[in-house]
Design a protein around this motif. Structure first.
Motif, PDB file in Angstrom:
ATOM      1  N   HIS A   1     -40.639   9.413 -20.941  1.00 18.90           N
ATOM      2  CA  HIS A   1     -39.985   8.593 -20.013  1.00 18.90           C
ATOM      3  C   HIS A   1     -40.246   7.330 -20.079  1.00 18.90           C
ATOM      4  CE1 HIS A   1     -38.645  12.520 -17.754  1.00 18.90           C
ATOM      5  NE2 HIS A   1     -39.948  12.746 -18.090  1.00 18.90           N
ATOM      6  N   PHE A   2     -41.203   6.884 -20.424  1.00 18.66           N
ATOM      7  CA  PHE A   2     -41.560   5.368 -20.915  1.00 18.66           C
ATOM      8  C   PHE A   2     -42.372   5.337 -21.969  1.00 18.66           C
ATOM      9  CE2 PHE A   2     -44.215   1.673 -19.860  1.00 18.66           C
ATOM     10  CZ  PHE A   2     -43.475   0.871 -19.461  1.00 18.66           C
ATOM     11  N   VAL A   3     -41.752   4.389 -22.645  1.00 18.50           N
ATOM     12  CA  VAL A   3     -42.151   4.139 -24.201  1.00 18.50           C
ATOM     13  C   VAL A   3     -42.445   2.716 -24.289  1.00 18.50           C
ATOM     14  CG1 VAL A   3     -41.997   4.576 -26.900  1.00 18.50           C
ATOM     15  CG2 VAL A   3     -41.318   6.186 -25.345  1.00 18.50           C
ATOM     16  N   ARG A   4     -43.644   2.196 -24.702  1.00 19.43           N
ATOM     17  CA  ARG A   4     -43.700   0.769 -24.984  1.00 19.43           C
ATOM     18  C   ARG A   4     -44.729   0.504 -25.895  1.00 19.43           C
ATOM     19  NH1 ARG A   4     -48.106  -1.826 -22.702  1.00 19.43           N
ATOM     20  NH2 ARG A   4     -49.461  -0.631 -21.168  1.00 19.43           N
ATOM     21  N   SER A   5     -44.664  -0.724 -26.662  1.00 18.12           N
ATOM     22  CA  SER A   5     -45.702  -1.308 -27.242  1.00 18.12           C
ATOM     23  C   SER A   5     -46.624  -2.046 -26.765  1.00 18.12           C
ATOM     24  CB  SER A   5     -44.943  -2.039 -28.583  1.00 18.12           C
ATOM     25  OG  SER A   5     -46.188  -2.501 -29.598  1.00 18.12           O
ATOM     26  N   SER A   6     -47.978  -2.010 -26.788  1.00 17.15           N
ATOM     27  CA  SER A   6     -49.043  -2.672 -26.253  1.00 17.15           C
ATOM     28  C   SER A   6     -49.071  -4.125 -26.649  1.00 17.15           C
ATOM     29  CB  SER A   6     -50.252  -1.930 -25.967  1.00 17.15           C
ATOM     30  OG  SER A   6     -50.637  -1.744 -27.239  1.00 17.15           O
ATOM     31  N   LYS A   7     -48.715  -4.361 -28.062  1.00 14.19           N
ATOM     32  CA  LYS A   7     -48.773  -5.520 -28.656  1.00 14.19           C
ATOM     33  C   LYS A   7     -47.769  -6.106 -29.422  1.00 14.19           C
ATOM     34  CE  LYS A   7     -53.816  -4.715 -29.717  1.00 14.19           C
ATOM     35  NZ  LYS A   7     -54.620  -4.583 -30.875  1.00 14.19           N
ATOM     36  N   PRO A   8     -47.296  -7.251 -29.419  1.00 16.75           N
ATOM     37  CA  PRO A   8     -46.224  -7.887 -30.142  1.00 16.75           C
ATOM     38  C   PRO A   8     -46.438  -7.533 -31.703  1.00 16.75           C
ATOM     39  CG  PRO A   8     -47.498  -9.784 -29.331  1.00 16.75           C
ATOM     40  CD  PRO A   8     -48.166  -8.091 -28.899  1.00 16.75           C
ATOM     41  N   PRO A   9     -45.450  -7.313 -32.276  1.00 15.09           N
ATOM     42  CA  PRO A   9     -45.381  -7.204 -33.933  1.00 15.09           C
ATOM     43  C   PRO A   9     -45.960  -8.434 -34.498  1.00 15.09           C
ATOM     44  CG  PRO A   9     -43.284  -7.430 -33.211  1.00 15.09           C
ATOM     45  CD  PRO A   9     -43.839  -7.459 -31.930  1.00 15.09           C
ATOM     46  N   VAL A  10     -46.489  -8.314 -35.379  1.00 12.66           N
ATOM     47  CA  VAL A  10     -47.211  -9.496 -36.421  1.00 12.66           C
ATOM     48  C   VAL A  10     -46.109 -10.107 -36.858  1.00 12.66           C
ATOM     49  CG1 VAL A  10     -48.825  -9.997 -38.073  1.00 12.66           C
ATOM     50  CG2 VAL A  10     -49.454  -8.304 -36.479  1.00 12.66           C
TER      51      VAL A  10
END
Length: 50
Positions: free
Chosen positions: A31-40
């Motif tokens: 239901h909720f998907v996110r990345s914890s770090k911005p891409p390099v």
């Protein structure tokens, strides 16, 4: 509802993050998907991997 965290390594660009996010969002029950770090960002390289 159970919360699950997964580690995905090797995401080095915005294309990688978008692709993984899209695929995981299709998993039943996600239901909720996110990345914890911005891409390099790699100066001088294409915005797409490969």
């Amino acid at each position: 509802m159970a919360e699950r965290h997964y580690t995905v390594t090797g995401m080095s660009c915005e294309h990688c993050v978008a692709g993984i996010t899209e695929e995981v969002s299709e998993v039943p029950g996600a239901h909720f998907v996110r990345s914890s770090k911005p891409p390099v960002r790699n100066p001088g390289r294409s915005s797409r991997c490969g």
